[in-house]
Scaffold this motif. Structure first.
Motif, PDB file in Angstrom:
ATOM      1  N   ARG A 107      35.843  63.038  37.455  1.00 61.22           N
ATOM      2  CA  ARG A 107      34.875  62.062  36.744  1.00 61.22           C
ATOM      3  C   ARG A 107      34.602  61.105  36.722  1.00 61.22           C
ATOM      4  NH1 ARG A 107      32.907  64.534  31.685  1.00 61.22           N
ATOM      5  NH2 ARG A 107      31.936  62.879  31.680  1.00 61.22           N
ATOM      6  N   ILE A 108      33.476  60.176  37.687  1.00 57.73           N
ATOM      7  CA  ILE A 108      33.252  58.409  37.418  1.00 57.73           C
ATOM      8  C   ILE A 108      32.357  58.317  36.347  1.00 57.73           C
ATOM      9  CG2 ILE A 108      32.126  56.937  38.889  1.00 57.73           C
ATOM     10  CD1 ILE A 108      32.565  59.072  41.261  1.00 57.73           C
ATOM     11  N   VAL A 109      33.493  57.595  35.236  1.00 61.92           N
ATOM     12  CA  VAL A 109      32.069  56.674  34.704  1.00 61.92           C
ATOM     13  C   VAL A 109      32.108  55.166  34.528  1.00 61.92           C
ATOM     14  CG1 VAL A 109      32.275  55.913  31.997  1.00 61.92           C
ATOM     15  CG2 VAL A 109      33.438  57.590  32.622  1.00 61.92           C
ATOM     16  N   ASP A 110      31.102  54.939  34.792  1.00 64.64           N
ATOM     17  CA  ASP A 110      30.485  53.161  34.880  1.00 64.64           C
ATOM     18  C   ASP A 110      30.368  52.359  33.441  1.00 64.64           C
ATOM     19  OD1 ASP A 110      28.780  50.979  35.350  1.00 64.64           O
ATOM     20  OD2 ASP A 110      27.111  52.026  35.944  1.00 64.64           O
ATOM     21  N   THR A 111      31.350  51.540  33.184  1.00 65.68           N
ATOM     22  CA  THR A 111      31.319  51.305  31.921  1.00 65.68           C
ATOM     23  C   THR A 111      30.653  50.497  31.493  1.00 65.68           C
ATOM     24  OG1 THR A 111      33.269  49.441  32.934  1.00 65.68           O
ATOM     25  CG2 THR A 111      33.996  51.389  32.227  1.00 65.68           C
ATOM     26  N   LEU A 112      29.764  49.691  32.601  1.00 69.22           N
ATOM     27  CA  LEU A 112      28.735  48.704  32.609  1.00 69.22           C
ATOM     28  C   LEU A 112      29.830  47.891  31.677  1.00 69.22           C
ATOM     29  CD1 LEU A 112      25.429  50.529  31.340  1.00 69.22           C
ATOM     30  CD2 LEU A 112      26.421  49.322  33.492  1.00 69.22           C
ATOM     31  N   ALA A 113      30.701  47.308  31.842  1.00 66.01           N
ATOM     32  CA  ALA A 113      31.898  46.354  31.571  1.00 66.01           C
ATOM     33  C   ALA A 113      32.694  46.017  32.994  1.00 66.01           C
ATOM     34  CB  ALA A 113      32.510  46.957  30.659  1.00 66.01           C
ATOM     35  N   VAL A 114      33.475  44.683  32.673  1.00 62.98           N
ATOM     36  CA  VAL A 114      34.412  44.403  33.177  1.00 62.98           C
ATOM     37  C   VAL A 114      35.776  43.553  32.703  1.00 62.98           C
ATOM     38  CG1 VAL A 114      33.266  41.670  33.349  1.00 62.98           C
ATOM     39  CG2 VAL A 114      34.041  42.854  36.008  1.00 62.98           C
ATOM     40  N   SER A 115      36.258  43.168  33.362  1.00 62.21           N
ATOM     41  CA  SER A 115      38.400  42.617  33.049  1.00 62.21           C
ATOM     42  C   SER A 115      38.696  43.452  31.818  1.00 62.21           C
ATOM     43  CB  SER A 115      37.323  41.226  32.590  1.00 62.21           C
ATOM     44  OG  SER A 115      38.018  40.086  32.402  1.00 62.21           O
ATOM     45  N   GLY A 116      38.688  42.303  30.838  1.00 60.53           N
ATOM     46  CA  GLY A 116      39.070  43.024  29.667  1.00 60.53           C
ATOM     47  C   GLY A 116      38.585  43.825  28.932  1.00 60.53           C
ATOM     48  N   GLY A 117      37.245  43.657  29.046  1.00 60.24           N
ATOM     49  CA  GLY A 117      36.379  45.057  28.462  1.00 60.24           C
ATOM     50  C   GLY A 117      36.336  46.311  29.550  1.00 60.24           C
ATOM     51  N   GLU A 118      36.151  46.010  30.398  1.00 59.08           N
ATOM     52  CA  GLU A 118      36.584  47.582  31.381  1.00 59.08           C
ATOM     53  C   GLU A 118      38.164  48.135  31.159  1.00 59.08           C
ATOM     54  OE1 GLU A 118      37.422  48.662  36.259  1.00 59.08           O
ATOM     55  OE2 GLU A 118      36.561  46.573  35.492  1.00 59.08           O
ATOM     56  N   GLY A 119      39.276  47.109  31.088  1.00 61.99           N
ATOM     57  CA  GLY A 119      41.025  47.140  30.333  1.00 61.99           C
ATOM     58  C   GLY A 119      40.839  48.178  29.239  1.00 61.99           C
ATOM     59  N   TYR A 120      40.174  47.768  28.427  1.00 63.21           N
ATOM     60  CA  TYR A 120      40.031  48.578  26.832  1.00 63.21           C
ATOM     61  C   TYR A 120      39.718  49.576  27.046  1.00 63.21           C
ATOM     62  CZ  TYR A 120      39.062  47.696  21.919  1.00 63.21           C
ATOM     63  OH  TYR A 120      39.209  47.806  20.954  1.00 63.21           O
ATOM     64  N   LEU A 121      38.519  49.544  28.117  1.00 65.26           N
ATOM     65  CA  LEU A 121      38.437  51.133  28.013  1.00 65.26           C
ATOM     66  C   LEU A 121      39.556  51.379  29.149  1.00 65.26           C
ATOM     67  CD1 LEU A 121      34.579  51.373  28.948  1.00 65.26           C
ATOM     68  CD2 LEU A 121      35.455  51.855  26.967  1.00 65.26           C
ATOM     69  N   VAL A 122      40.242  51.519  29.377  1.00 60.64           N
ATOM     70  CA  VAL A 122      41.003  52.199  30.210  1.00 60.64           C
ATOM     71  C   VAL A 122      41.972  52.707  28.895  1.00 60.64           C
ATOM     72  CG1 VAL A 122      43.151  52.481  32.283  1.00 60.64           C
ATOM     73  CG2 VAL A 122      41.187  51.428  32.333  1.00 60.64           C
ATOM     74  N   ARG A 123      42.194  51.643  28.573  1.00 57.65           N
ATOM     75  CA  ARG A 123      43.617  51.583  27.396  1.00 57.65           C
ATOM     76  C   ARG A 123      43.130  52.556  26.691  1.00 57.65           C
ATOM     77  NH1 ARG A 123      47.328  47.663  27.145  1.00 57.65           N
ATOM     78  NH2 ARG A 123      46.587  46.099  28.838  1.00 57.65           N
ATOM     79  N   THR A 124      42.112  52.591  26.191  1.00 55.31           N
ATOM     80  CA  THR A 124      41.390  54.056  25.273  1.00 55.31           C
ATOM     81  C   THR A 124      41.381  55.288  25.834  1.00 55.31           C
ATOM     82  OG1 THR A 124      39.773  52.582  24.308  1.00 55.31           O
ATOM     83  CG2 THR A 124      39.149  55.310  23.970  1.00 55.31           C
ATOM     84  N   ALA A 125      41.636  55.481  27.246  1.00 50.50           N
ATOM     85  CA  ALA A 125      41.720  56.729  27.891  1.00 50.50           C
ATOM     86  C   ALA A 125      42.672  57.380  28.238  1.00 50.50           C
ATOM     87  CB  ALA A 125      41.267  56.978  28.979  1.00 50.50           C
ATOM     88  N   ALA A 128      35.510  52.654  35.767  1.00 49.89           N
ATOM     89  CA  ALA A 128      35.360  51.626  36.707  1.00 49.89           C
ATOM     90  C   ALA A 128      34.081  50.613  36.917  1.00 49.89           C
ATOM     91  CB  ALA A 128      33.711  52.241  38.372  1.00 49.89           C
ATOM     92  N   ILE A 129      34.292  49.812  37.016  1.00 50.07           N
ATOM     93  CA  ILE A 129      33.191  48.226  37.016  1.00 50.07           C
ATOM     94  C   ILE A 129      32.015  48.690  37.200  1.00 50.07           C
ATOM     95  CG2 ILE A 129      33.903  47.593  39.393  1.00 50.07           C
ATOM     96  CD1 ILE A 129      33.654  44.956  38.815  1.00 50.07           C
ATOM     97  N   SER A 130      31.231  47.764  36.303  1.00 48.98           N
ATOM     98  CA  SER A 130      29.790  48.210  35.951  1.00 48.98           C
ATOM     99  C   SER A 130      29.404  48.104  37.280  1.00 48.98           C
ATOM    100  CB  SER A 130      29.530  46.284  35.051  1.00 48.98           C
ATOM    101  OG  SER A 130      28.086  46.486  35.149  1.00 48.98           O
ATOM    102  N   SER A 131      28.370  49.139  37.242  1.00 52.88           N
ATOM    103  CA  SER A 131      27.545  49.011  38.607  1.00 52.88           C
ATOM    104  C   SER A 131      26.614  47.844  39.236  1.00 52.88           C
ATOM    105  CB  SER A 131      26.779  50.156  38.767  1.00 52.88           C
ATOM    106  OG  SER A 131      25.523  50.446  37.285  1.00 52.88           O
ATOM    107  N   VAL A 132      26.378  47.465  37.832  1.00 56.96           N
ATOM    108  CA  VAL A 132      25.607  45.926  38.344  1.00 56.96           C
ATOM    109  C   VAL A 132      26.603  44.839  38.630  1.00 56.96           C
ATOM    110  CG1 VAL A 132      23.822  44.434  36.601  1.00 56.96           C
ATOM    111  CG2 VAL A 132      23.946  46.654  36.235  1.00 56.96           C
ATOM    112  N   LEU A 133      27.595  45.288  38.399  1.00 57.39           N
ATOM    113  CA  LEU A 133      28.094  43.175  39.156  1.00 57.39           C
ATOM    114  C   LEU A 133      29.226  44.100  40.388  1.00 57.39           C
ATOM    115  CD1 LEU A 133      29.647  42.647  35.833  1.00 57.39           C
ATOM    116  CD2 LEU A 133      27.610  42.055  36.374  1.00 57.39           C
ATOM    117  N   SER A 134      29.223  45.368  40.813  1.00 56.50           N
ATOM    118  CA  SER A 134      29.537  45.612  41.860  1.00 56.50           C
ATOM    119  C   SER A 134      29.540  46.602  42.557  1.00 56.50           C
ATOM    120  CB  SER A 134      31.347  45.850  41.590  1.00 56.50           C
ATOM    121  OG  SER A 134      31.588  45.549  42.706  1.00 56.50           O
TER     122      SER A 134
END
Length: 298
Positions: free
Chosen positions: A129-147, A100-106
């Motif tokens: 399972r729900i993961v708060d990435t504390l990230a957004v955009s390409g950073g969040e996408g980076y973590l999805v690619r990793t997964a 997920a997108i950073s919980s602080v930003l949305s």
């Protein structure tokens, strides 16, 4: 076989990866790699647009409207949408990992948590399972690619979630933004910081801190110096040899940043993607962004 038994049986098998449209992943890539996508919405000039699906808002069209003075607003994914998705997957015997997108930003992350809790009342053995990435955009996408890479290699849901949770705090996210007033209007940046960015030819560099907030990092005079400063930050503490470069209608600038990264030598692969409409609504035209993973936490 009943649904509860099916859930227990599939705990150690394959699972669904879910993310949201703020990950700015190419939708064809997501479909090809079996990544499901939740779409936030964007309201422009009184009309609400979806960001996923055949009639979705295209970032280029939104940016053109913004150049003409439109001030878009974005909305989170609601609880009901998540509940419907989770219920459908659970009743099909599927486990789900939501990145997920950073919980602080949305509020999207919190909507997902509430929906999961509702599902667990009916299906206590459901694997969500729900993961708060504390990230957004390409950073969040980076973590999805990793997964995706780990899942496709046969790694279990819990192990993939832990892999993402290990990498997320070390994610570096840098933004070179032309007009900070878009972020200020959306409540993602203070008025004081936006005023600094309005000075002639001053280019603020923003980053996402350890708490998942977008904050000013430094300011330079001129776009060329801004790019050089971001590259310096990004390459001084690298753990991975892959980077993501994202852009709002400045593909040429993104490709130049890619080339500079590859010339520098410590980065071996660069993914170049446009910013999606949700992120574009907040950062505005001519934004460049860079995402890497460092050795130390933010």
């Amino acid at each position: 076989m009943n649904v509860i038994a099916m859930i227990g049986e599939k705990e150690n098998m394959s699972f669904k990866i879910l993310t949201d449209s703020t990950s700015d992943l190419n939708l064809d890539w997501a479909s090809e790699h079996q990544v499901d996508m939740m779409g936030l919405t964007v309201e422009v000039d009184g009309q609400v647009y979806e960001t996923v699906g055949p009639d979705r808002l295209v970032a280029e069209d939104l940016l053109e409207k913004m150049r003409k003075g439109s001030q878009p607003k974005t909305s989170q994914v609601n609880v009901g949408t998540f509940e419907e998705y989770f219920r459908e997957q659970v009743e099909a015997g599927e486990a789900v990992l939501y990145i997920a997108i950073s919980s602080v930003l949305s509020g999207t992350y919190q909507s997902a948590v509430m929906a999961r809790d509702l599902i667990l009342e009916d299906y206590p053995k459901a694997q969500i399972r729900i993961v708060d990435t504390l990230a957004v955009s390409g950073g969040e996408g980076y973590l999805v690619r990793t997964a995706v890479e780990a899942r496709d290699a046969g790694v279990s849901l819990d192990e993939v979630a832990e892999l993402v949770l290990d990498k997320a705090p070390r994610l570096r996210s840098y933004f070179l933004v032309d007009d900070l007033n878009h972020l200020m209007r959306g409540g993602r940046l203070s008025r004081t910081s936006a005023l600094v960015g309005s000075l002639v030819n001053i280019k603020p560099i923003l980053w996402i801190d350890a708490a998942g907030r977008i904050l000013p990092l430094s300011k330079v005079r001129g776009r060329k110096k801004g790019v050089a400063e971001i590259l310096k930050y990004a390459t001084e503490d690298l753990a991975d040899q892959t980077a993501v470069v994202a852009y709002a209608n400045d593909r040429k600038g993104a490709e130049q940043m890619r080339d500079l990264l590859l010339e520098e030598g410590t980065i071996q692969q660069v993914v170049v993607e446009p910013l999606g409409p949700v992120i574009s609504a907040h950062v505005g035209p001519d934004t460049l962004a860079l995402f890497v993973v460092g050795q130390q936490e933010r």
